[in-house]
Design a protein around this motif. Structure first.
Motif, PDB file in Angstrom:
ATOM      1  N   SER A  45      -3.167  38.000  91.494  1.00 17.42           N
ATOM      2  CA  SER A  45      -1.863  38.287  90.897  1.00 17.42           C
ATOM      3  C   SER A  45      -2.071  39.166  89.673  1.00 17.42           C
ATOM      4  CB  SER A  45      -1.152  36.993  90.511  1.00 17.42           C
ATOM      5  OG  SER A  45       0.049  37.268  89.814  1.00 17.42           O
TER       6      SER A  45
ATOM      7  N   GLU B 260      -0.226  38.628  87.156  1.00 16.52           N
ATOM      8  CA  GLU B 260       0.172  37.737  86.071  1.00 16.52           C
ATOM      9  C   GLU B 260      -0.612  36.437  86.210  1.00 16.52           C
ATOM     10  OE1 GLU B 260       2.104  38.316  83.591  1.00 16.52           O
ATOM     11  OE2 GLU B 260       2.963  40.255  84.214  1.00 16.52           O
ATOM     12  N   LEU B 261      -1.152  35.973  85.117  1.00 13.83           N
ATOM     13  CA  LEU B 261      -1.937  34.747  85.187  1.00 13.83           C
ATOM     14  C   LEU B 261      -1.079  33.573  85.640  1.00 13.83           C
ATOM     15  CD1 LEU B 261      -4.638  33.376  84.710  1.00 13.83           C
ATOM     16  CD2 LEU B 261      -3.997  33.033  82.307  1.00 13.83           C
ATOM     17  N   SER B 262       0.189  33.567  85.239  1.00 15.50           N
ATOM     18  CA  SER B 262       1.066  32.458  85.625  1.00 15.50           C
ATOM     19  C   SER B 262       1.396  32.483  87.103  1.00 15.50           C
ATOM     20  CB  SER B 262       2.350  32.507  84.794  1.00 15.50           C
ATOM     21  OG  SER B 262       3.017  33.756  85.003  1.00 15.50           O
ATOM     22  N   GLY B 263       1.276  33.632  87.741  1.00 16.70           N
ATOM     23  CA  GLY B 263       1.588  33.721  89.162  1.00 16.70           C
ATOM     24  C   GLY B 263       0.360  33.744  90.044  1.00 16.70           C
ATOM     25  N   LEU B 264      -0.824  33.369  89.481  1.00 10.46           N
ATOM     26  CA  LEU B 264      -2.074  33.459  90.251  1.00 10.46           C
ATOM     27  C   LEU B 264      -2.026  32.615  91.515  1.00 10.46           C
ATOM     28  CD1 LEU B 264      -4.965  34.534  90.406  1.00 10.46           C
ATOM     29  CD2 LEU B 264      -5.707  32.590  89.025  1.00 10.46           C
TER      30      LEU B 264
ATOM     31  N   TYR C 151      -5.563  39.339  88.151  1.00 12.45           N
ATOM     32  CA  TYR C 151      -6.292  38.070  88.083  1.00 12.45           C
ATOM     33  C   TYR C 151      -6.603  37.640  89.511  1.00 12.45           C
ATOM     34  CZ  TYR C 151      -4.418  37.951  83.316  1.00 12.45           C
ATOM     35  OH  TYR C 151      -4.094  38.257  82.026  1.00 12.45           O
TER      36      TYR C 151
ATOM     37  N   GLY D 155       0.807  31.621  92.969  1.00 12.72           N
ATOM     38  CA  GLY D 155       2.163  31.687  93.482  1.00 12.72           C
ATOM     39  C   GLY D 155       2.216  31.977  94.969  1.00 12.72           C
TER      40      GLY D 155
END
Length: 490
Positions: A339, A341-345, A139, A347
């Motif tokens: 990233s 992971e979408l949640s860690g974009l 991502y 981060g």
């Protein structure tokens, strides 16, 4: 510091870089300075009289009808300005040129775009080191400035200036279309009035000749006149009938032309009345003008101003062509985050950036760029010659119109006197014929001379009115400072 704050700082840095890049433009400009040619025409235009006290102003929407005094003509012109299709095309061309100028103006500033992307792919087991298939997901989110040219040599600014002058030129072209339309409508309106006067004269003449023929026919029956006189009298009736039919057709054609120019049917209030056979016809078009006029007023004509805009655009194109001989510096930059992971974009540690300056230096192009400079310089000389010709043509047209204007009062007065003399001649010849002193040939000659003189008087009145309209047109719609007369009916 949080990752969100870091990203905000990166975005701020990209914006600052774009601002600095924009500030670096304009270090040089290779366009030749614009100078309006002078000394092509005399300082004044016109014959005799006191110098003008004020310089007329160029035509605009507020004064478009200021020089019209006839209510009917004013209404016809107002309808034409609202409905004429050629004028609508000119307005649409202005909107198109405005949009094209907006496109050129956008090149002066960096283009910044935001994009987000998701990428998911599977790798076959035989292509991995572990011998197992793998699925990868990425991502990314970026803010990018792509290929922004730092305008050191003024190439982009000169292209923008050329687009601006092209836009302004379309505005002048629209004014020229408006002015030409108003002149055409006024001329058609006045021609209709003149042809109605010719038709009215022909109908009156036909009525009088029919009465004369009936009397002659009665005299022939009583044996007091010959068959030759009767047939000679009959020819005058037939000639008048032919004129009535011809002028009826011409009046209808005049109405059709006027409706085409206006863009729709004309109400009765906008149609003209026939011109009156007097030596002092009320002015239907132009207010009095002071002469001589300063020749500088001709520079406000829309066709002259359009030629000047074309010359300015040609100067700007020279600058753009010369700038192409020098290195081109462009910048591409981006900041973002990525990233798997979408949640860690967004981060910590996932930020990305790139900065790619690019310098292009023309080394060998077979003489293309220098040839482009030569083409631009030749085009500028063409535009200069066209501008000078436009000014000289404007001076010639105005001088001709003013030269005619100076003699119209004398011509109309002389023609009115000629009509009065030929009418008296006809009356005397008819009286001599009826008393048996003279033959009918003298009556026929006097009758034809009177009719021809009256038709010529109508033509001169029409030409005098058209000369007033021509003056408005050749002066670019200028409204001279004069006390306006009260509106009169035609």
């Amino acid at each position: 510091m949080t990752m969100a704050n870091k990203n905000l700082r990166r975005l701020h840095g990209l914006a600052c870089a774009a601002a600095v890049a924009a500030a670096l433009t304009g270090c040089a400009n290779f366009a030749p300075p614009h100078a309006t040619p002078a000394g092509m025409v005399p300082a004044e235009v016109g014959l005799g009289g006191a110098p003008a006290q004020a310089t007329p102003a160029a035509l605009d929407a507020a004064q478009a009808l200021a020089w019209v005094q006839s209510p009917g003509l004013r209404e016809a012109l107002a309808l034409a300005l609202s409905n004429n299709r050629d004028l609508r095309v000119a307005v649409a061309n202005i909107e198109r040129a405005r949009a094209q100028y907006g496109v050129a103006q956008a090149d002066l500033l960096p283009s910044v775009s935001a994009n987000a992307q998701a990428n998911r792919n599977r790798t076959a087991a035989d292509l991995t080191n572990t011998g197992r298939s793998a699925t990868n997901t990425q991502y990314t989110a970026q803010l990018a400035m792509t290929s922004y040219e730092i305008d050191f040599w003024g190439r982009v600014r000169n292209l923008n200036e050329a687009a601006l002058q092209a836009f302004l030129q379309t505005g002048e072209n629209q004014r020229n279309v408006q002015l030409t339309l108003m002149a055409d409508v006024a001329n058609a309106w006045l021609t209709l009035a003149a042809d109605q006067a010719r038709l009215s004269l022909a109908e009156q003449t036909l009525g009088a000749r029919r009465q004369s023929f009936a009397l002659t026919e009665r005299m022939h029956e009583l044996g007091s006149t010959s068959g030759l006189v009767l047939e000679q009298n009959r020819t005058t009736v037939d000639a008048a009938r032919a004129d009535v039919a011809s002028f009826n057709s011409q009046v209808e054609r005049d109405r059709n032309l006027l409706q085409l120019l206006v863009g729709g049917p004309l109400p009765a209030s906008a149609l003209p009345a026939p011109l009156q056979l007097t030596s002092t016809t009320p002015a239907a078009a132009l207010l009095p003008l002071p002469v001589p006029l300063p020749s500088s007023v001709l520079l406000e004509r829309p066709d002259v101003r359009a030629a000047e805009m074309q010359l300015r655009a040609a100067n700007a194109n020279i600058g753009a062509a010369r700038a192409a001989l020098f290195p081109t510096i462009s910048l591409t930059a981006s900041v973002g985050t990525g990233s798997n992971e979408l949640s860690g974009l967004f981060g910590s540690g996932n930020g990305t950036w790139s900065f790619v300056p690019l310098v292009r230096l023309p080394i060998f192009d077979g003489g293309r760029n220098r040839a482009n400079v030569a083409v631009a310089e030749a085009s500028q000389q063409v535009a200069l010659a066209q501008y000078e010709k436009a000014v000289q043509t404007a001076f010639r047209e105005t001088a001709d119109a003013l030269a005619d204007r100076a003699q119209w009062a004398e011509r109309l007065d002389a023609q009115a006197s000629l009509v009065a003399s030929t009418r008296r001649t006809f009356e005397l010849s008819d009286a001599r014929f009826r008393s048996g002193v003279d033959n009918y040939l003298s009556v026929l000659d006097a009758q034809r001379s009177l009719y021809a003189a009256q038709q010529t008087q109508i033509s001169l009145q029409l030409q005098e009115q058209i000369n007033r309209v021509t003056l408005v047109k050749v002066l670019g719609g200028a409204a001279a400072v004069a006390a306006p007369a009260a509106p009169v009916s035609p």
